[in-house]
Design a protein around this motif. Sequence first.
Motif, short mmCIF file in Angstrom:
data_model
loop_
_atom_site.label_atom_id
_atom_site.label_comp_id
_atom_site.label_asym_id
_atom_site.label_seq_id
_atom_site.Cartn_x
_atom_site.Cartn_y
_atom_site.Cartn_z
N ILE A 97 -11.59 -12.11 -7.52
CA ILE A 97 -12.77 -11.52 -6.73
C ILE A 97 -12.81 -10.05 -6.99
N PRO A 98 -14.02 -9.52 -7.64
CA PRO A 98 -14.08 -8.29 -7.99
C PRO A 98 -14.28 -7.18 -6.56
N VAL A 99 -13.64 -7.68 -5.56
CA VAL A 99 -13.72 -6.62 -4.32
C VAL A 99 -12.30 -6.70 -3.79
N ASN A 100 -11.99 -5.48 -3.18
CA ASN A 100 -10.75 -5.20 -2.87
C ASN A 100 -10.21 -5.91 -1.43
N ILE A 101 -9.07 -5.87 -1.21
CA ILE A 101 -8.54 -6.84 -0.24
C ILE A 101 -8.90 -6.19 1.35
N VAL A 102 -9.16 -4.95 1.42
CA VAL A 102 -9.69 -4.42 2.64
C VAL A 102 -11.11 -4.88 3.01
N GLU A 103 -11.89 -4.86 1.99
CA GLU A 103 -13.45 -5.04 2.15
C GLU A 103 -13.55 -6.44 2.41
N LEU A 104 -12.56 -7.14 1.71
CA LEU A 104 -12.59 -8.78 1.82
C LEU A 104 -12.09 -9.10 3.43
N GLY A 105 -11.43 -8.37 3.95
CA GLY A 105 -11.12 -8.62 5.47
C GLY A 105 -9.66 -9.25 5.37
N LEU A 106 -8.98 -9.04 4.46
CA LEU A 106 -7.51 -9.52 4.21
C LEU A 106 -6.77 -8.79 4.96
N VAL A 107 -6.73 -7.61 5.18
CA VAL A 107 -5.74 -6.68 5.76
C VAL A 107 -6.07 -6.64 7.28
N TYR A 108 -5.12 -7.42 8.28
CA TYR A 108 -5.49 -7.00 9.53
C TYR A 108 -4.77 -5.98 10.17
N TYR A 109 -3.94 -5.26 9.67
CA TYR A 109 -3.18 -4.47 10.60
C TYR A 109 -2.17 -3.33 9.70
N CYS A 110 -2.33 -2.22 9.95
CA CYS A 110 -1.49 -1.19 9.00
C CYS A 110 -0.89 -0.32 10.36
N LYS A 111 0.21 -0.48 10.46
CA LYS A 111 0.93 0.76 11.40
C LYS A 111 2.01 1.39 10.77
N VAL A 112 2.05 2.72 11.16
CA VAL A 112 2.94 3.74 10.48
C VAL A 112 3.99 4.21 11.71
N THR A 113 5.17 4.14 11.38
CA THR A 113 6.15 4.53 12.53
C THR A 113 7.15 5.56 12.02
N PRO A 114 7.18 6.83 12.63
CA PRO A 114 8.31 7.81 11.99
C PRO A 114 9.77 6.96 12.10
N LYS A 115 10.65 7.10 11.20
CA LYS A 115 12.00 6.72 11.28
C LYS A 115 12.78 7.51 12.25
N ALA A 116 13.44 6.86 12.89
CA ALA A 116 14.37 7.33 14.33
C ALA A 116 15.27 8.48 13.95
N ASP A 117 15.78 8.27 12.69
CA ASP A 117 16.77 9.17 12.31
C ASP A 117 15.97 10.33 11.37
N ASP A 118 14.89 10.20 10.82
CA ASP A 118 14.42 11.24 10.01
C ASP A 118 12.77 11.23 10.36
N ALA A 119 12.25 12.15 11.08
CA ALA A 119 10.76 12.09 11.41
C ALA A 119 9.95 12.19 10.23
N SER A 120 10.46 13.07 9.05
CA SER A 120 9.81 13.07 7.85
C SER A 120 9.49 11.87 6.99
N GLN A 121 10.32 10.66 7.26
CA GLN A 121 10.20 9.73 6.92
C GLN A 121 9.45 8.32 7.83
N HIS A 122 8.79 7.69 7.10
CA HIS A 122 8.28 6.64 7.93
C HIS A 122 8.25 5.13 7.36
N HIS A 123 8.13 4.35 8.56
CA HIS A 123 8.13 2.75 8.12
C HIS A 123 6.73 2.36 8.11
N VAL A 124 6.17 1.66 7.20
CA VAL A 124 4.91 1.14 7.36
C VAL A 124 4.97 -0.61 7.61
#
Length: 184
Positions: A97-124
Motif C-alpha cells: 500500500i503506497p501510504v505510510n502506516i501513520v496515515e493508514l491509521g495503524l499507529v495507535y500510541y506513541c509514548k516517550v518516557t525518560p529513563k529513571a537512571d539517565d534523563a537524557s535517555q528515553h524509552h519509547v
Amino acid sequence: MAAREDVVLTRDVNVVMVPDGNTSTLSQGEIVTIHQALGSSYTVVTSYGHMVRIASADADALGKEPPPQQALTEATDPNSIEQNCWDVLRTVYDPEIPVNIVELGLVYYCKVTPKADDASQHHVHIMMTLTAPGCGMGPVIQGDVEKGIRALPGVASVEVEVVLDPPWSRDMMSDVARLQLGLF
C-alpha cells in the motif's frame, strides 16, 4: 514513485516475500519491476509475478542509491523525541500500500518516557496494529518501526507492541490516505 521501472539485478539480493513475510534470494541478472519505492524499502515484482520487498540497504542491487536519512530535530526532551518518532513512523510503509502506516491509521500510541537512571535517555513505547490479523508482513513492518525509532538520538530502548483490538478498519485512515488510494 509514479512510474514502474524494469531493472536487472546487479547482484544476488535477499528479499522478503509479500504478503507471507518469508525470506528468499533473487539472483544477479534477474529482471524485476519496481512497483513501489517508499520509505526504507523497494517493493518489486519478479518475472514470475511474485511481489517481494528489498531493503534500502540493498538498493545498489537495483542500481539505486539508498534514500538519504531524514533530517530530524535535535531532541533531548520527551516531546521533541516523540515528534521525531512520529516523523520516523511516517517513513514506514506497508509494501503493498503506497501510504505510510501513520496515515493508514495503524499507529495507535506513541509514548516517550525518560529513563529513571539517565534523563537524557528515553524509552519509547509504540502500540500499532495491522491491516489484517495474521498479516505475514506484520513482523517486517514492526521491525522497520523498531529499527527506525531505535536509531533516534536520545532513545535507549523501544517496545513496539502489535495489538489487534481495536481491529483496524478503513475508517481509521486519514483523509490524505483515502485521497491517495482513491477511496473518496
